[in-house]
Scaffold this active site. Structure first.
Site, PDB file in Angstrom:
ATOM      1  CE  LYS A  91      -4.423   1.559   1.905  1.00  0.00           C
ATOM      2  NZ  LYS A  91      -5.102   1.782   0.642  1.00  0.00           N
ATOM      3  CG  LEU A 106      -4.426  -2.724  -1.172  1.00  0.00           C
ATOM      4  CD1 LEU A 106      -2.967  -2.348  -0.980  1.00  0.00           C
ATOM      5  CD2 LEU A 106      -5.316  -1.618  -0.696  1.00  0.00           C
TER       6      LEU A 106
HETATM    7  N1  PDD Z   1      -7.954   2.664  -0.998  1.00  0.00           N
HETATM    8  N2  PDD Z   1      -7.566  -1.398  -4.005  1.00  0.00           N
HETATM    9  C1  PDD Z   1      -6.980  -0.191  -4.071  1.00  0.00           C
HETATM   10  C2  PDD Z   1      -6.110   0.124  -5.228  1.00  0.00           C
HETATM   11  C3  PDD Z   1      -7.201   0.756  -3.036  1.00  0.00           C
HETATM   12  O1  PDD Z   1      -6.597   1.961  -3.105  1.00  0.00           O
HETATM   13  C4  PDD Z   1      -8.065   0.419  -1.962  1.00  0.00           C
HETATM   14  C5  PDD Z   1      -8.346   1.362  -0.831  1.00  0.00           C
HETATM   15  C6  PDD Z   1      -8.645  -0.854  -1.949  1.00  0.00           C
HETATM   16  C7  PDD Z   1      -9.543  -1.310  -0.828  1.00  0.00           C
HETATM   17  O2  PDD Z   1      -8.788  -1.552   0.352  1.00  0.00           O
HETATM   18  P1  PDD Z   1      -9.476  -1.437   1.776  1.00  0.00           P
HETATM   19  O3  PDD Z   1     -10.692  -2.293   1.755  1.00  0.00           O
HETATM   20  O4  PDD Z   1      -8.458  -1.976   2.705  1.00  0.00           O
HETATM   21  O5  PDD Z   1      -9.789   0.013   1.978  1.00  0.00           O
HETATM   22  C8  PDD Z   1      -8.370  -1.743  -2.978  1.00  0.00           C
HETATM   23  C9  PDD Z   1      -8.048   3.614   0.094  1.00  0.00           C
HETATM   24  C10 PDD Z   1      -9.405   3.720   0.681  1.00  0.00           C
HETATM   25  C11 PDD Z   1      -7.440   4.929  -0.335  1.00  0.00           C
HETATM   26  O6  PDD Z   1      -6.481   4.882  -1.102  1.00  0.00           O
HETATM   27  O7  PDD Z   1      -7.889   5.984   0.113  1.00  0.00           O
END
Ligand code: PDD
Length: 280
Positions: A145, A201
């Protein structure tokens, strides 16, 4: 109030050096986690993913999980007027004397902010949302991330300009995820999503959605989804910490399920609301 390197201070008083590698190189990782009724949701998996992201790019984790929990709760408690919050947490490799690609031993920079959060209301999504598809040009370590999100922000801006919820990404005819969310399809009563690995991710919400489906007695499979399968789906959903789980009923001007939200999304959405009251 925000948190910066051990201090709680007003946002307009929080500054980071121009020599910070997060600024110069995007050399940093982050987390976004929702807070419901003053409690961080799924804090354990978020902290585990943070540890994994830090480990992947060799930034020493500046805190133990217990220390992170204390800092996060203190920040949450600084905003008692907002029961529901969205926390953004960033760890950079830190500052060096000069700008150079390589690094030595540095002290990581830790920045955390909280924003008021309004969770999705089911009645706002009963007509579904739209999305567009694009080639996934991102690197092959999407499971880290990282804050270096150039491709993602370009897609997000394209989504905004096209007045759609998000961009669905396709790599070698396989649907990976969206610019800032994971993706699910439903076909013949089974929920499918891309398996974990370097091309997506591993969303924390994705795990909760799979658990919710399971709870509702709906089978789930983590397998690659082709572009043809996407358009032929009975339902398409996206998930993220800030959007929870939302239905997509139109992709590239093609209607999914004749433009109707399917029968399974409301079940999973309702179960997700129930899960928010449990601590995972
Ligand atoms: N983004 N895939 C990508 C590329 C993301 O950026 C995100 C979340 C997710 C979902 O992950 P999670 O369920 O853990 O939030 C999948 C966050 C919210 C952001 O960049 O603000």
């Amino acid at each position: 109030m925000v948190y910066l390197n051990g201090n709680f201070l007003e946002k307009d008083k929080a500054f980071v050096s121009v020599m910070d590698r997060g600024f110069l190189f995007g050399d940093s990782v982050y987390e976004v986690l929702p807070v419901y009724q003053g409690n961080a949701f799924c804090i354990k998996p978020h902290l585990e993913r943070l540890s994994e992201s830090l480990e992947a790019i060799k930034i020493p984790n500046p805190h133990t999980h217990e220390q992170w929990r204390v800092i996060l709760q203190q920040l949450i408690d600084h905003h008692p007027q907002h029961a529901d919050q969205s926390i953004y947490l960033q760890v950079t490799r830190g500052c060096d004397a000069n700008r150079k690609h390589t690094y030595g031993k540095l002290k990581p920079t830790v920045y955390i902010q909280s924003s008021p959060f309004e969770a999705a209301r089911k009645e706002d999504f009963l007509s579904g949302l739209s999305a567009i598809t694009r080639d996934d040009i991102r690197w092959s370590q999407c499971n880290t991330k990282a804050t270096s999100l150039l491709a993602n922000i370009m897609y997000a801006q394209e989504a905004k300009q096209n007045n759609v919820e998000d961009v669905i990404l396709c790599r070698d005819n396989v649907i990976t995820e969206c610019s800032s969310a994971n993706l699910f399809i439903v076909k013949n009563g089974c929920v499918y999503t891309h398996p974990k690995g370097p091309h997506i991710l591993p969303g924390i919400t994705r795990e909760v959605v799979l658990e919710c489906a399971d709870y509702c007695g709906i089978s789930t499979e983590e397998v690659p989804i082709s572009k043809e399968e996407l358009f032929d789906a009975d339902e398409v959903w996206i998930s993220s910490s800030t959007r929870e789980v939302l239905p997509i009923t139109k992709i590239d001007n093609t209607l999914i399920n004749q433009g109707q939200v399917g029968e399974i999304w409301p079940l999973v959405f309702d179960r997700y609301q129930a899960e928010k009251n449990l601590n995972c």
